[in-house]
Design a protein around this motif. Sequence first.
Motif, mmCIF file in Angstrom:
data_model
loop_
_atom_site.group_PDB
_atom_site.id
_atom_site.type_symbol
_atom_site.label_atom_id
_atom_site.label_comp_id
_atom_site.label_asym_id
_atom_site.label_seq_id
_atom_site.Cartn_x
_atom_site.Cartn_y
_atom_site.Cartn_z
ATOM 1 N N LEU A 1 26.863 -14.010 -21.952
ATOM 2 C CA LEU A 1 26.336 -14.553 -23.212
ATOM 3 C C LEU A 1 26.055 -13.430 -24.202
ATOM 4 C CD1 LEU A 1 25.832 -17.647 -23.199
ATOM 5 C CD2 LEU A 1 23.428 -17.087 -23.582
ATOM 6 N N SER A 2 25.391 -12.367 -23.669
ATOM 7 C CA SER A 2 25.048 -11.281 -24.590
ATOM 8 C C SER A 2 26.300 -10.546 -25.031
ATOM 9 C CB SER A 2 24.018 -10.333 -23.986
ATOM 10 O OG SER A 2 24.535 -9.792 -22.833
ATOM 11 N N ARG B 1 28.840 -10.332 -33.104
ATOM 12 C CA ARG B 1 28.205 -9.443 -34.084
ATOM 13 C C ARG B 1 29.159 -8.359 -34.542
ATOM 14 N NH1 ARG B 1 22.699 -8.220 -31.911
ATOM 15 N NH2 ARG B 1 23.147 -6.067 -32.353
ATOM 16 N N VAL B 2 29.922 -7.829 -33.528
ATOM 17 C CA VAL B 2 30.881 -6.767 -33.858
ATOM 18 C C VAL B 2 31.934 -7.313 -34.816
ATOM 19 C CG1 VAL B 2 32.744 -5.367 -32.900
ATOM 20 C CG2 VAL B 2 30.541 -5.386 -31.788
ATOM 21 N N ARG B 3 32.394 -8.578 -34.496
ATOM 22 C CA ARG B 3 33.408 -9.190 -35.376
ATOM 23 C C ARG B 3 32.882 -9.317 -36.793
ATOM 24 N NH1 ARG B 3 35.318 -12.659 -31.355
ATOM 25 N NH2 ARG B 3 33.893 -14.269 -32.064
ATOM 26 N N GLN B 4 31.600 -9.835 -36.864
ATOM 27 C CA GLN B 4 30.969 -10.046 -38.172
ATOM 28 C C GLN B 4 30.858 -8.717 -38.913
ATOM 29 O OE1 GLN B 4 29.955 -12.928 -39.576
ATOM 30 N NE2 GLN B 4 29.357 -11.765 -41.399
ATOM 31 N N ARG B 5 30.371 -7.691 -38.116
ATOM 32 C CA ARG B 5 30.174 -6.366 -38.719
ATOM 33 C C ARG B 5 31.524 -5.797 -39.175
ATOM 34 N NH1 ARG B 5 25.911 -2.970 -37.676
ATOM 35 N NH2 ARG B 5 24.695 -4.855 -37.482
ATOM 36 N N MET C 1 24.828 -12.734 -14.545
ATOM 37 C CA MET C 1 26.201 -12.677 -15.035
ATOM 38 C C MET C 1 26.363 -13.548 -16.272
ATOM 39 S SD MET C 1 28.951 -12.601 -12.029
ATOM 40 C CE MET C 1 29.919 -13.986 -12.534
ATOM 41 N N ARG C 2 25.743 -14.768 -16.187
ATOM 42 C CA ARG C 2 25.834 -15.682 -17.329
ATOM 43 C C ARG C 2 25.191 -15.063 -18.554
ATOM 44 N NH1 ARG C 2 25.406 -20.137 -13.814
ATOM 45 N NH2 ARG C 2 23.156 -19.873 -13.797
ATOM 46 N N GLU C 3 23.990 -14.471 -18.311
ATOM 47 C CA GLU C 3 23.273 -13.864 -19.436
ATOM 48 C C GLU C 3 24.085 -12.713 -20.019
ATOM 49 O OE1 GLU C 3 19.526 -12.858 -17.802
ATOM 50 O OE2 GLU C 3 18.891 -14.952 -17.726
#
Length: 610
Positions: free
Chosen positions: A331-332, A339-343, A326-328
Amino acid sequence: MRDLRRAARHNAVFVVLICLSVPVTVVTGWVTWSVSSRLFIDEVVTRSQALLAVQAATLERQLDKFRLLPPLLAQRPDVRELVLTRDRSAGERVAAIAAGMAGAQEVAFYDPAGHLIASSHMLPRAAGLMPARDTTALPLEEALQGRLGRAYRPGSRSLPGSYVFASATRGAQGSSGAVVVWVSLGEVEQAWALSKAPLVAVDGEGQVVATNRPAWRGQRLSDQVERLGAVTVALAETDSEAGTDAAALPGVFDLVGLPQEGPDRSFLRMTRQLPLLGWQVIAFADTTAARSQAFKATAIAVLACLLFSGIGWVALERRQAGLRRMREDRLSALRLERRVRQRTRDLSEANTRLASEVREREAAEEELRRMQADLVQAAKMATLGQMSAALSHEFNQPLAAIRSNADNAKQFLDLGRLEKATAGLDKIIVMVERMAEISRILKGFSRRAGTRLGPIAVKPVIDEALMLLSPRLKQTGARLEVRHLDGPIQVIGGHVRLEQVVLNLAANALDAVEGQADGAVHLRTYVDGDFGVIEVADNGPGVADELLSQVFDPFFTTKDVGKGLGLGLSIAYKIVHDFSGALAIGRGETGGAVFTVRLPRADRASEAAA
Ligand code: ADP
């Protein structure tokens, strides 16, 4: 760093789990062992107690059965008689009958001195069929004293022991003799042999008097038994009257080993007193099965504990793995979101850039369009400029004619020749109208053309263009032939711009035939499928093959400086292209140039739109 902390926490959880599961398993094993062994031993004790009671009763009943036989026989007159007379043969007969009927081992009659008078076994013994009975230590003494004589006669390894009852026969002077009955303990031992547990009866000295283990016969019981300890068991005391369990009382039993029964087995020793005989009946209850059952129960409990610990371990591990996953995942997801925000940011920047580029491009296109319009206008003005001489002639000539006609009309009026004056004025009117028409067309042509497209009639466009060209036509002296082969045609375009195209093509054709004696220009319109076609052909020299690819280039001209700018065809090409049409050059039969303008038909376009 956070991973290390998490791993340490994870390890600590497992250490706690181990620390809990080990003592829980040990305690569970211990509790199960003590409870189950107690339960199983209780059961063994209860069963063995019952067995002991039954088997002790069997012994007591066996002896009780014969207890009254000697007194009863001693009372009988015939017995008294044969004892007094020492009648051996009568004695043997009576003894044999009594022994046979009662089932006693032997019945015998003795005189007061202890001499055998007769016995049920006399005959077989004399014949050597039976061993001689040891008559010593018979309880004759007690019998002669008037009591019931009792004595135990030991057996051997192969022969069970016997119990002897004796009773005196009464004569005139007291006891005249005694009746003695031997009871074999073999029957009891046979009954005991059915039970698996070792059973013994011991006398006051601890000597084995009856047992289902023949090897112990005549031995001291203490030699066969090895004390290991003691066991306390809650006993259900049976209320004999009510026949129900009244209470549970604690009982202490010796735990003993019986070497003859095997080295690993342990037994509970259970004793029952036979007070009348002064004996004890002892049962040895085997605890091996109970212990192994208790061991199995303990093993199952321990295994169950271990299993639950294992399940707990696996569940914990799974939970940890689930939490880790769940943590992973979170995190992902966060990484993805970032990444979506950056993109998205990049995209919106690119969008803004693109929008500004589009704006710049639109502005550039607008600028280009404006410049092209300027160019078209300039070219139009240049064409007008080229035609200005002819045009001014076109105006000057009628003006001069008007002037002379007006003068003539005035003179005719002065002379009173009204009809002549009217005829002159009519001529003036016709000429003025023609000048006004040319002026109107010139005004329209010089107007800045718009960019809108719409259905336009081809014929008026051609008429106006030719009207403008008429002075030049006259100058060149060429022959012009106009034919509308398919009647009126409507195409999509702009009136002024198409007029410019026709003007340019026709002017070029006139230029080409200039100075030629038989110069001719053929202008035809016709329909070709979805297109309306305007064809301008001349019988001039045409365009050389190597120049064909250049004629539509801007500023390409073969004409002298001041005569041509090299813009006419390139602008015509551009205008036709803007109308979604095509302008092509070819060669006619006479070798002259043939220009064809193909434009979409307005009626077909509206049909398609409908
Ligand atoms: P300009 O007429 O100012 O030279 P155009 O673009 O109208 O410019 O024409 C380019 C050239 O194409 C002309 O100089 C001429 O050499 C050639 N041309 C155009 N029309 C004809 C024609 N009908 N016959 C022969 N040559 C032609």
